[in-house]
Design an enzyme around this catalytic site. Structure first.
Site, PDB file in Angstrom:
ATOM      1  N   ASP A 112     111.770  36.919  67.239  1.00  0.00           N
ATOM      2  CA  ASP A 112     110.553  37.021  66.438  1.00  0.00           C
ATOM      3  C   ASP A 112     110.871  37.118  64.947  1.00  0.00           C
ATOM      4  OD1 ASP A 112     109.509  37.291  68.957  1.00  0.00           O
ATOM      5  OD2 ASP A 112     108.528  39.217  68.621  1.00  0.00           O
ATOM      6  N   ASP A 200     106.044  34.417  61.863  1.00  0.00           N
ATOM      7  CA  ASP A 200     107.032  35.052  62.720  1.00  0.00           C
ATOM      8  C   ASP A 200     108.021  33.954  63.104  1.00  0.00           C
ATOM      9  OD1 ASP A 200     105.427  37.332  62.623  1.00  0.00           O
ATOM     10  OD2 ASP A 200     105.293  37.567  64.806  1.00  0.00           O
ATOM     11  N   HIS A 249     103.261  33.119  68.941  1.00  0.00           N
ATOM     12  CA  HIS A 249     104.602  32.595  69.223  1.00  0.00           C
ATOM     13  C   HIS A 249     104.520  31.378  70.146  1.00  0.00           C
ATOM     14  CE1 HIS A 249     106.079  36.936  68.345  1.00  0.00           C
ATOM     15  NE2 HIS A 249     105.642  36.293  67.269  1.00  0.00           N
ATOM     16  N   ASP A 251     106.900  30.235  72.105  1.00  0.00           N
ATOM     17  CA  ASP A 251     107.929  30.119  73.142  1.00  0.00           C
ATOM     18  C   ASP A 251     107.518  30.525  74.558  1.00  0.00           C
ATOM     19  OD1 ASP A 251     107.941  32.754  72.266  1.00  0.00           O
ATOM     20  OD2 ASP A 251     110.112  32.881  71.988  1.00  0.00           O
ATOM     21  N   CYS A 355     112.726  35.274  73.777  1.00  0.00           N
ATOM     22  CA  CYS A 355     112.334  36.316  72.803  1.00  0.00           C
ATOM     23  C   CYS A 355     113.475  37.289  72.532  1.00  0.00           C
ATOM     24  CB  CYS A 355     111.188  37.156  73.364  1.00  0.00           C
ATOM     25  SG  CYS A 355     109.715  36.256  73.811  1.00  0.00           S
TER      26      CYS A 355
HETATM   27  O1  DAV Z   1     102.025  33.856  76.493  1.00  0.00           O
HETATM   28  O2  DAV Z   1     101.910  35.910  75.890  1.00  0.00           O
HETATM   29  C1  DAV Z   1     104.404  35.276  74.521  1.00  0.00           C
HETATM   30  C2  DAV Z   1     105.375  34.862  73.463  1.00  0.00           C
HETATM   31  C3  DAV Z   1     106.356  35.888  73.180  1.00  0.00           C
HETATM   32  N1  DAV Z   1     107.293  35.534  72.127  1.00  0.00           N
HETATM   33  C4  DAV Z   1     102.296  34.761  75.720  1.00  0.00           C
HETATM   34  C5  DAV Z   1     103.173  34.458  74.527  1.00  0.00           C
END
Ligand code: DAV
Length: 379
Positions: A112, A200, A249, A251, A355
């Site tokens: 992040d 981020d 995010h 990912d 992550c």
């Molecule tokens: O689908 O909650 C999580 C991404 C974490 N870096 C989600 C996204």
């Protein structure tokens, strides 16, 4: 010159070349920060996170650390050098001349905070007040790499003010329906304003010469513009995934596996017009497998789609959470070696395997995977 674990070299241009050196986060002292302007809109009204704050219990910290340590050791056994950040006391007030906030967060998800592009490691602005000082956990490592690798570039994006001007007032009330929320997200109406650059690092995917950045709750257009100006030799593309009610995010939404292949969350499909860059250049975007779980573990910020938040060790090898049987099976059918590790107890601390890591060294150079692309911008 061959890479060796005794010599530090910072170099990573994409998400799939053979990984040799990585940072894996730690769960020590992680707090659930009190609500702040940026966070409420990202936590579903029915989530067990609502109204919670304070340090996580020691038994959950220990269980998460056990999984993080095991993940680190699995990689070490494969010859990958693994470093760990230095946690701070996260149960302290975050205070700048502009704001004060109840506690910090933690340092389980380095992805992040730190963006590695080539020989550069860049500290992201971040977009939550609770995460304003999180980069300090990585400073001992970044300073060490800076001392040991004369080509390493240690960079920091301008720290944001994060005053009320950075967030829309009363952005969402809890009684809006999911359809209303999706309509707002589809219009790119997000909680942050365009007052100052915000991003981020986990909103950025690296494809050699191209960087794909999600515009959403944690990254604004000014943040993408800042990234574009900061990397003048790259083409930077803004992407949106309208089916995601909480776009935080990239990912757990769009995961490149190897040159030419991406898995995309079937509930958060890249819109047709944004697929052109991939299709024109021979990339295949396939739906990812469904998650094996109907709900995330308790007190978890993320969705069940952490199933696709995998770590690619090289174009034939991928680390996947061991209970995500459908995702394991999909990779198996793609001809990948799947390395399963338990990780669900670590999820609440900041996400899954992508992550919880950030690259220091992957083999390979900066390649152009989109040779037919003439122009950057919205893909
Ligand atoms: O689908 O909650 C999580 C991404 C974490 N870096 C989600 C996204």
């Amino acid at each position: 010159m061959a890479w060796s674990p005794d010599k530090t070299v910072v170099n990573s241009w994409n998400e799939w070349d053979p990984l040799k050196h990585v940072i894996v986060g730690v769960a020590d002292g992680t707090c659930i920060p009190p609500a702040e302007p940026a966070s409420d809109s990202k936590i579903p009204a029915d989530s067990d996170m609502r109204g919670m704050h304070g340090p996580r219990t020691q038994d959950t910290v220990d269980a998460a650390n056990e999984e993080l340590d095991n993940f680190a050791n699995v990689m070490r056994k494969r010859g990958i050098r693994v470093d760990r950040p230095t946690p701070l006391d996260f149960n302290q007030v975050v205070s700048t001349p502009d704001f004060e906030h109840g506690t910090m967060f933690g340092c389980m998800p380095p992805r992040d905070v730190i963006l590695t592009v080539g020989s550069e490691m860049l500290e992201a602005t971040m977009s939550y007040r609770s995460r304003w000082f999180e980069y300090l956990c990585y400073r001992p490592l970044l300073q060490q790499y800076y001392d040991e690798d004369p080509k390493m570039r240690h960079e920091s994006a301008p720290k944001p003010r994060l005053t009320a001007e950075s967030y829309k007032e009363n952005y969402l009330s809890d009684d809006i329906t999911i359809e209303e929320r999706l309509a707002m997200v589809a219009k790119k109406d997000f909680v942050t304003t365009e007052f100052e650059p915000l991003f981020d690092a986990a909103d950025v995917l690296r494809f050699g010469k191209d960087l794909v950045v999600q515009h959403g709750f944690t990254t604004n257009l000014k943040g993408i513009d800042w990234i574009t100006r900061h990397f003048p030799n790259h083409r930077v593309h803004a992407a949106n995934f309208p089916g995601d009610p909480y776009p935080i995010h990239i990912d757990a939404t769009f995961t490149p596996i190897r040159p030419g292949l991406i898995i995309n969350n079937p509930e958060r499909k890249l819109p047709d017009e944004q697929r052109k860059m991939f299709h024109d250049n021979g990339w295949e975007i396939v739906d990812s497998a469904r998650p094996a779980h109907n709900s995330p573990p308790p007190l978890c910020y993320s969705s069940v789609w952490l199933s696709m938040n995998v770590l690619v060790l090289d174009p034939k090898t991928v680390v996947v959470e061991e209970s995500e049987t459908f995702q394991c099976e999909q990779f198996d059918k793609m001809g990948m070696e799947v390395v399963p590790v338990p990780f669900r107890k670590a999820y609440p601390f900041g996400g899954a395997l992508h992550c919880a890591t950030t690259d220091v060294y992957r083999e390979g150079n900066c390649e152009d995977y989109f040779p037919k692309l003439t122009q950057a911008g919205m893909i």
